[in-house]
Design an enzyme around this catalytic site. Structure first.
Site, PDB file in Angstrom:
ATOM      1  N   SER A 172       0.826  -1.201   0.000  1.00 27.44           N
ATOM      2  CA  SER A 172       0.000   0.000   0.000  1.00 27.44           C
ATOM      3  C   SER A 172       0.859   1.250   0.000  1.00 27.44           C
ATOM      4  O   SER A 172       1.961   1.267   0.567  1.00 27.44           O
ATOM      5  CB  SER A 172      -0.864  -0.018   1.263  1.00 27.44           C
ATOM      6  OG  SER A 172      -1.433   1.245   1.493  1.00 27.44           O
TER       7      SER A 172
ATOM      8  N   TYR B 171      -2.638  -1.151  10.709  1.00 22.75           N
ATOM      9  CA  TYR B 171      -2.835  -1.668   9.345  1.00 22.75           C
ATOM     10  C   TYR B 171      -1.615  -1.360   8.483  1.00 22.75           C
ATOM     11  O   TYR B 171      -1.031  -2.239   7.846  1.00 22.75           O
ATOM     12  CB  TYR B 171      -4.099  -1.062   8.699  1.00 22.75           C
ATOM     13  CG  TYR B 171      -4.079  -1.208   7.210  1.00 22.75           C
ATOM     14  CD1 TYR B 171      -4.309  -2.444   6.618  1.00 22.75           C
ATOM     15  CD2 TYR B 171      -3.745  -0.133   6.379  1.00 22.75           C
ATOM     16  CE1 TYR B 171      -4.236  -2.601   5.250  1.00 22.75           C
ATOM     17  CE2 TYR B 171      -3.667  -0.283   5.003  1.00 22.75           C
ATOM     18  CZ  TYR B 171      -3.909  -1.519   4.443  1.00 22.75           C
ATOM     19  OH  TYR B 171      -3.809  -1.674   3.085  1.00 22.75           O
TER      20      TYR B 171
ATOM     21  N   LYS C  25       1.547  -3.824   6.551  1.00 21.44           N
ATOM     22  CA  LYS C  25       2.052  -3.819   5.164  1.00 21.44           C
ATOM     23  C   LYS C  25       3.567  -3.607   5.140  1.00 21.44           C
ATOM     24  O   LYS C  25       4.282  -4.264   4.387  1.00 21.44           O
ATOM     25  CB  LYS C  25       1.336  -2.742   4.346  1.00 21.44           C
ATOM     26  CG  LYS C  25      -0.143  -3.040   4.126  1.00 21.44           C
ATOM     27  CD  LYS C  25      -0.353  -4.345   3.358  1.00 21.44           C
ATOM     28  CE  LYS C  25      -1.791  -4.757   3.229  1.00 21.44           C
ATOM     29  NZ  LYS C  25      -1.965  -6.111   2.679  1.00 21.44           N
TER      30      LYS C  25
END
Ligand code: UDP
Length: 340
Positions: free
Chosen positions: A126, A151, A155
């Site tokens: 991302s 989150y 990644k």
């Protein structure tokens, strides 16, 4: 033709990628735990592609289930790993669930790759790894900044875990750093169906227009951008899906330069929140009910991709416009809400 495991293959980006894989002549095998999707997505995939892919309900954070799956599928040539939780705000409330789900599943998959000598992996990363970038547009060489949310951290750590596994076990992997994927398949057979209240802009826009939500809240108009609202690089999900097929073929043909590569997936063009609303109003020929509210915690001012590397090295370029994506998102929303 290659048999490819697609984890999270019933989700938003996963399902569109499965369609593109089938259309490119590959054989996707879908695993999904249905935590944020439904098996009916298979019907949409079948309607578009004429093929109903194999689907197994597997919870990838349960090691025994992962083992069992891989013991039964022994001819996989590569893996595209989408399966993950993806809500920034929720990850702040439930960090341990995010680390367990997003990193546990990745580690178990890498262990199977090591044991079964599957050496090709595409990873969903991302643009959040760049945080508030010092320079725009954002190249792949822009520094990875400390993650703002659990989150985003999954990644970043995910990319590190893959790099360490490559060092030890010699896999080949490509991380694709998505900017803001939006839209739906032009056929309106598959699209984005967030469960509950949408957290992302475009589904909130289309649900508001469909009367499911009262009003869109625009999070802040006092940023240093041309109209004061945040700027993002919105990219059509079909363009994102096609990039996965190109990246996979690169690995299958051994064309990768080094065994770990990173590419930004964006259009290279930033759009503000108000520009997204204007695009929607234009293509839907309607007025959207919205109001400006306070900033949302954790939003960066602006993020859009430098796509030079993806264009020149990967040989992929986004083709669809913001308007195209809004047309398709709206067509999908109208279909699922049964609006003419
Ligand atoms: N946004 C908004 N209202 C919403 C949802 C999002 O104004 O209900 C804005 C958000 O502040 C950001 C942009 O839309 O500037 C894109 O947000 P989204 O959550 O879709 O993606 P993100 O860029 O955070 O990954």
């Amino acid at each position: 033709m290659a048999q490819i495991l697609v984890t999270g293959g019933l989700g938003f980006i996963g399902s569109h990628t499965v369609v593109e894989l089938i259309q490119a002549g590959h054989e996707p095998i879908i695993v999904d735990n249905l935590s944020n999707s439904t098996a009916s997505v298979l019907d949409g995939i079948e309607k578009i592609s004429g093929k109903r892919p194999t689907f197994e309900r597997v919870d990838l954070k349960v090691k025994a289930e992962v083992r069992d799956f891989f013991s039964r599928y022994t001819t996989l040539e590569g893996i595209i790993h989408f399966a993950a939780f993806k809500a920034v705000g929720e990850s702040v409330q439930k960090p341990l669930e995010y680390y367990e789900n997003n990193l546990g599943s990745l580690v178990y998959i890498l262990q199977e790759m090591r044991d079964l000598q599957i050496d090709k992996l595409i990873f969903s990363s991302s643009c959040t790894v760049y945080g508030e970038a010092d320079e725009l547009p954002i190249t792949e060489n822009s520094p990875v900044k400390a993650a703002i949310s659990p989150y985003g951290n999954t990644k970043q750590i995910g990319e590190e875990v893959i790099k360490d596994a490559i060092e030890a076990h010699g896999f080949n992997s490509i991380s694709l750093r998505y900017f803001n994927p939006i839209g739906a398949h032009p056929s309106a057979e598959i699209g984005e169906s967030p469960l509950g209240v949408p957290l992302n802009l475009v589904p909130y826009v289309t649900q508001t227009a469909a009367g499911v939500r009262e009003q869109l809240a625009v999070f802040g108009d006092d940023y240093e951008t041309r109209d004061g609202t945040n700027e993002r690089d919105y990219i059509h999900v079909v363009d994102v899906a096609k990039a996965h097929v190109v990246a996979l073929d690169r690995l299958l043909k051994g064309q990768n330069q080094g065994n770990y590569e990173v590419f930004n997936l964006g259009t290279g063009k930033g759009s503000t929140v108000l520009e997204v609303i204007q695009s929607f109003e234009k293509v839907s020929n309607s007025k959207l009910n919205y109001k400006i509210v306070e900033r949302r915690h954790g939003d960066v001012t602006a993020a859009y991709a430098d796509t030079t590397k993806a264009n020149q090295v990967l040989g992929w370029k986004s083709e669809k416009t913001l308007d195209d994506a809004m047309v398709d998102a709206w067509r999908w929303e109208k279909k699922i809400r049964k609006i003419n």
